[in-house]
Design an enzyme around this catalytic site. Structure first.
Site, PDB file in Angstrom:
ATOM      1  N   ASP A  96     -11.866  -7.929   6.620  1.00  0.00           N
ATOM      2  CA  ASP A  96     -10.910  -9.111   6.202  1.00  0.00           C
ATOM      3  C   ASP A  96     -11.788 -10.175   5.743  1.00  0.00           C
ATOM      4  O   ASP A  96     -12.356 -10.907   6.623  1.00  0.00           O
ATOM      5  CB  ASP A  96     -10.109  -9.484   7.262  1.00  0.00           C
ATOM      6  N   ASP A 277      -8.988 -12.164  -1.895  1.00  0.00           N
ATOM      7  CA  ASP A 277      -8.547 -11.902  -0.499  1.00  0.00           C
ATOM      8  C   ASP A 277      -8.210 -10.412  -0.306  1.00  0.00           C
ATOM      9  O   ASP A 277      -7.574  -9.878  -0.916  1.00  0.00           O
ATOM     10  CB  ASP A 277      -7.353 -12.507  -0.155  1.00  0.00           C
TER      11      ASP A 277
END
Ligand SMILES: *[C@@H]1O[C@H](CO)[C@@H](O)[C@H](O)[C@H]1NC(C)=O
Ligand SMILES: *[C@@H]1O[C@H](CO)[C@@H](O)[C@H](O)[C@H]1NC(C)=O
Ligand SMILES: *[C@@H]1O[C@H](CO)[C@@H](O)[C@H](O)[C@H]1NC(C)=O
Length: 405
Positions: A96, A277
């Site tokens: 992440d 992201d």
């Protein structure tokens, strides 16, 4: 909701193949495996929008911003095999870039060994989808051959939600996102895995390169994370670097300025800040920009999947989106703008339909985080997250022009 054959294909892909390939002398690489697990119809769009809302609220960090949305399980994840302890236990951790704590214990219980040391701190993080809380430990963490951190600070979850099927997160966002996650509160941050590799001299640059590839139902290809620099075999041409944007809240993440055009002349988004992201699946655009895209493509919102849908005639006329980043124009082709048709059943779609991966961020532009280039963008472009130089890099890859979808 999964066709049986597809499910077994996806399950097969769960076997992590960590093939550390050493490129030149520089970076050390770790294989990434993609898992697709969509469990409810609107899961994908809602998951991404909820994450966007949380990130905009400077989320991932504080627990102040409570978002009253149902907790969705992670829909599409890229994860890596990480070994913790001595003797080591393997954990599947989600990669992440939008958060920075590393933690485990969501699924497989933490196995304490001689290298485990509990700290006196509790830790908790709330994500757009899910949360965890527990105790902060330090332990030996190995990320593949040659990448062992003797004492990495890690969270060990006693409670977590939204992380079925994975053990936790390897947070590779900016270290400041760890601030406020410990209690009693400390003003200091928790060095990330990348920070420690760099501080220990194991890697010579505090930077990460990520390579993803488009996938279909028949074969889920692995991505690759390289620590300490870029893997020049994974991109073509040169990398365009741009400074982390100064616009908040995008500036707290891997935030960049970019503008977007549809075809050569239709402006979708003027130069503005947003983020790159890995934890977001779709490409999200601020509502006003999204509406321009809808008008330009003639797409209609499909109530079943939550995604935009176009006809085959509209698809034949669909033009590229051009993302201008740091003066370079990156082309997201028509094929790259559609959900892989062989995976339509997974999103509750019908076979033969054409769904778009561009979706509504859920708020208008001008709020400091006006787009998210999620993994459907990143599977077409190489990306670099460079802490040392406070910049993000983007490059074309052999998959940029692929017609895999
Ligand atoms: C998929 O998600 C469901 C529901 O969250 C979960 O029960 C299941 O374990 C997941 N499957 C895999 C293979 O991760
Ligand atoms: C990004 O755009 C904002 C305005 O939208 C501007 O203030 C800033 O200088 C630009 N560049 C960077 C690196 O933030
Ligand atoms: C989707 O649902 C809304 C309201 O529930 C309805 O107004 C709209 O016509 C539907 N759209 C399609 C394409 O079926």
């Amino acid at each position: 909701m999964f066709p049986k054959t597809l499910l077994s294909t996806l399950l097969l892909a769960l076997a992590v193949s960590a093939n550390p390939v050493l490129v030149d002398k520089a970076p050390v690489t770790l294989g990434l495996t993609r898992r697709l697990n969509l469990t409810s119809v609107h899961n994908l769009v809602r998951h991404d929008q909820t994450r966007a809302q949380k990130l905009k609220a400077f989320g991932g960090v504080s627990t102040d911003a409570v978002i009253n949305e149902p907790v969705d399980n992670q829909a599409v994840t890229y994860f890596a095999d990480v070994t913790v302890g001595n003797p080591g236990t393997h954990y599947s951790l989600l990669i992440d870039t939008g958060s920075s704590n590393t933690w485990l214990g969501a699924n497989k219980a933490y196995a304490k060994t001689s290298t485990s040391k509990a700290t006196s701190n509790k830790v908790s993080v709330t994500y757009g989808s899910g949360s965890f809380s527990g105790t902060e430990y330090t332990d030996q963490v190995s990320l593949g051959s040659g990448l062992t951190i003797p004492s990495q600070s890690i969270g060990v979850a006693s409670k977590s939600s939204g992380f079925d099927g994975i053990d936790g997160i390897l947070g590779i966002g900016p270290v400041d996102l760890t601030q406020g996650t410990l209690s009693p509160a400390t003003s200091s941050t928790i060095p990330t895995v990348t920070d420690n590799l760099y501080n220990l001299g194991i890697i010579t640059s505090n930077a990460i390169g990520i390579s993803y590839a488009p996938t279909t139902s028949e074969e889920v290809e692995n991505g690759e994370l390289s620590w300490g620099g870029v893997d020049s075999s994974k991109y073509t041409g040169s990398i365009t670097y741009v400074p982390i944007t100064s616009t908040s809240p995008a500036s707290f993440y891997w935030g960049i300025n970019q503008s977007i055009k549809y075809g050569t002349s239709t402006t979708i988004l003027s130069n503005t800040a947003g983020i790159v992201d890995t934890g977001t699946t779709l490409i999200l655009l601020a509502t006003d920009a999204y509406k321009k895209y809808v008008a330009a493509t003639g797409a209609v919102l499909d109530n079943t999947t939550g995604l935009l849908k176009i006809s085959t005639t509209q698809y034949s006329k669909l033009q590229s989106l051009f993302f201008t980043i740091g003066g370079t124009s990156f082309e997201l082709t028509a094929n790259a703008q559609i959900w892989p048709r062989s995976l339509n059943a997974d999103i509750g779609g019908t076979s033969g339909s054409i769904y778009l991966v561009v979706a509504d961020l859920g708020s208008n532009s001008g709020e400091g985080l006006d787009f998210i280039n999620g993994y459907t963008f990143l599977e077409r472009f190489y990306s670099v997250y460079d802490t040392s130089n406070k910049r993000v890099g983007i490059a074309n890859t052999p998959n940029t022009q692929a017609t895999s979808n």
